[in-house]
Design an enzyme around this catalytic site. Structure first.
Site, PDB file in Angstrom:
ATOM      1  N   CYS A  47       0.832  -1.203   0.000  1.00 52.90           N
ATOM      2  CA  CYS A  47       0.000   0.000   0.000  1.00 52.90           C
ATOM      3  C   CYS A  47       0.870   1.258   0.000  1.00 52.90           C
ATOM      4  O   CYS A  47       1.534   1.560   0.992  1.00 52.90           O
ATOM      5  CB  CYS A  47      -0.913  -0.038   1.235  1.00 52.90           C
ATOM      6  SG  CYS A  47      -1.687   1.533   1.647  1.00 52.90           S
ATOM      7  N   CYS A  50       0.226   3.926   2.663  1.00 57.20           N
ATOM      8  CA  CYS A  50       0.674   3.451   3.981  1.00 57.20           C
ATOM      9  C   CYS A  50       2.129   3.820   4.230  1.00 57.20           C
ATOM     10  O   CYS A  50       2.530   4.075   5.367  1.00 57.20           O
ATOM     11  CB  CYS A  50       0.525   1.931   4.079  1.00 57.20           C
ATOM     12  SG  CYS A  50      -1.165   1.334   3.932  1.00 57.20           S
TER      13      CYS A  50
END
Length: 298
Positions: A47, A50
């Site tokens: 991600c 993230c």
């Protein structure tokens, strides 16, 4: 969410930020949340957002120093936890306090918004922390209570040994108290976070070392106002006593009387004083005398 190969066993990152799995979630999050809010960051290695949010939260966890804890959950490896909290997209941040979900946000927000969120859920700052002690010391300095201010700064430094600004505040007070040997020992260290101010204090310390008593110099100068060498020596004596305006006035007078004295010594002395007074505390004074020196030289 796509699956990834399991990572090696997680290890704590710090006292305030750590990895959490299904096995230790009850102890590290639910039990801990009875005392302090726990920010649970659901993330995954694939991600991209993230990778922005996660290190930001880790940094802020250190900065807030226990006003909240950060528990980082790899959502790929802990699908049951992610499902329990209704995580559909990541990054997803949940706040658990006293065993209950109390707040949340999704996506990688800008740092300013994350700070606003954390300020809302974090425990209040404890009175007596370093910043408050530093403010108390500043108030005591304003009243001329140097010893009491130094005691507050020592306490603040013990509470937060990494705060270089507090350490330099204490060195400044030591110099005002005439405890130059102690100040010199402390200034021998490195102050990477406050390099300019440390340089200024070292310059002030250099002015103080070997400075003469001002009274005999004042008498000598009264007898011969054109004794430029004595006037410059008197400026150094004033600077050593933290009488900086008088020091600057003395050097400026030499510039007005003979700017070329001793191969430009008065201008060099003025620049040395400016270096010693670098920093917000003396900005107005330095600006004033930069203008006056410029007018005297033109």
């Amino acid at each position: 969410m796509s699956s990834m190969p399991p990572n090696p066993a997680t290890t704590p990152l710090s006292a305030f930020a750590f990895d959490v799995s299904i096995e230790d979630f009850e102890v590290k999050v639910l039990q801990a949340s009875l005392q302090v809010p726990v920010v649970v960051d659901f993330w995954a290695p694939w991600c991209a957002p993230c990778q922005t949010l996660k290190p930001m939260l880790e940094k802020l966890a250190e900065e807030y120093k226990g006003r909240f804890l950060l528990a980082m959950v790899n959502a790929d490896e802990n699908g049951e936890l992610a499902g329990h909290f209704g995580v559909r997209n990541i990054p997803s941040v949940k706040v658990v306090f006293q065993g209950q979900l109390v707040d949340e946000f999704n996506g990688a927000l800008p740092e300013a918004q994350v700070r606003e969120f954390l300020d809302r859920i974090a425990l209040p700052a404890v009175e007596g922390e370093g910043v408050n002690l530093r403010e108390a010391a500043a108030a005591l300095l304003g009243e001329g209570k140097l010893e009491e201010a130094l005691a507050k700064l020592v306490e603040a430094s013990q509470a937060n040994p990494q705060d270089q600004a507090v350490q330099l505040d204490a060195i400044d007070v030591l110099m005002q108290l005439g405890r130059n040997d102690e100040a010199a020992q402390l200034l021998a260290g490195e102050y990477k976070d406050e390099a300019d101010r440390a340089t200024a204090l070292r310059a002030r310390l250099a002015l103080a070392q070997g400075a003469a008593d001002s009274a005999p110099l004042e008498a000598k100068l009264a007898a011969n106002p054109d004794d430029h060498a004595t006037r410059l020596e008197l400026a150094r004596a004033y600077a050593a006593q933290s009488r900086f305006r008088e020091a600057l006035e003395a050097v400026l007078e030499v510039i007005r009387r003979d700017r070329f004295f001793d191969e430009g010594a008065p201008r060099k002395a003025m620049l040395q004083l400016f270096e010693a007074l670098a920093g917000e505390q003396y900005d107005d004074l330095v600006r004033e005398f930069r203008r006056k020196m410029s007018a005297a030289l033109n």
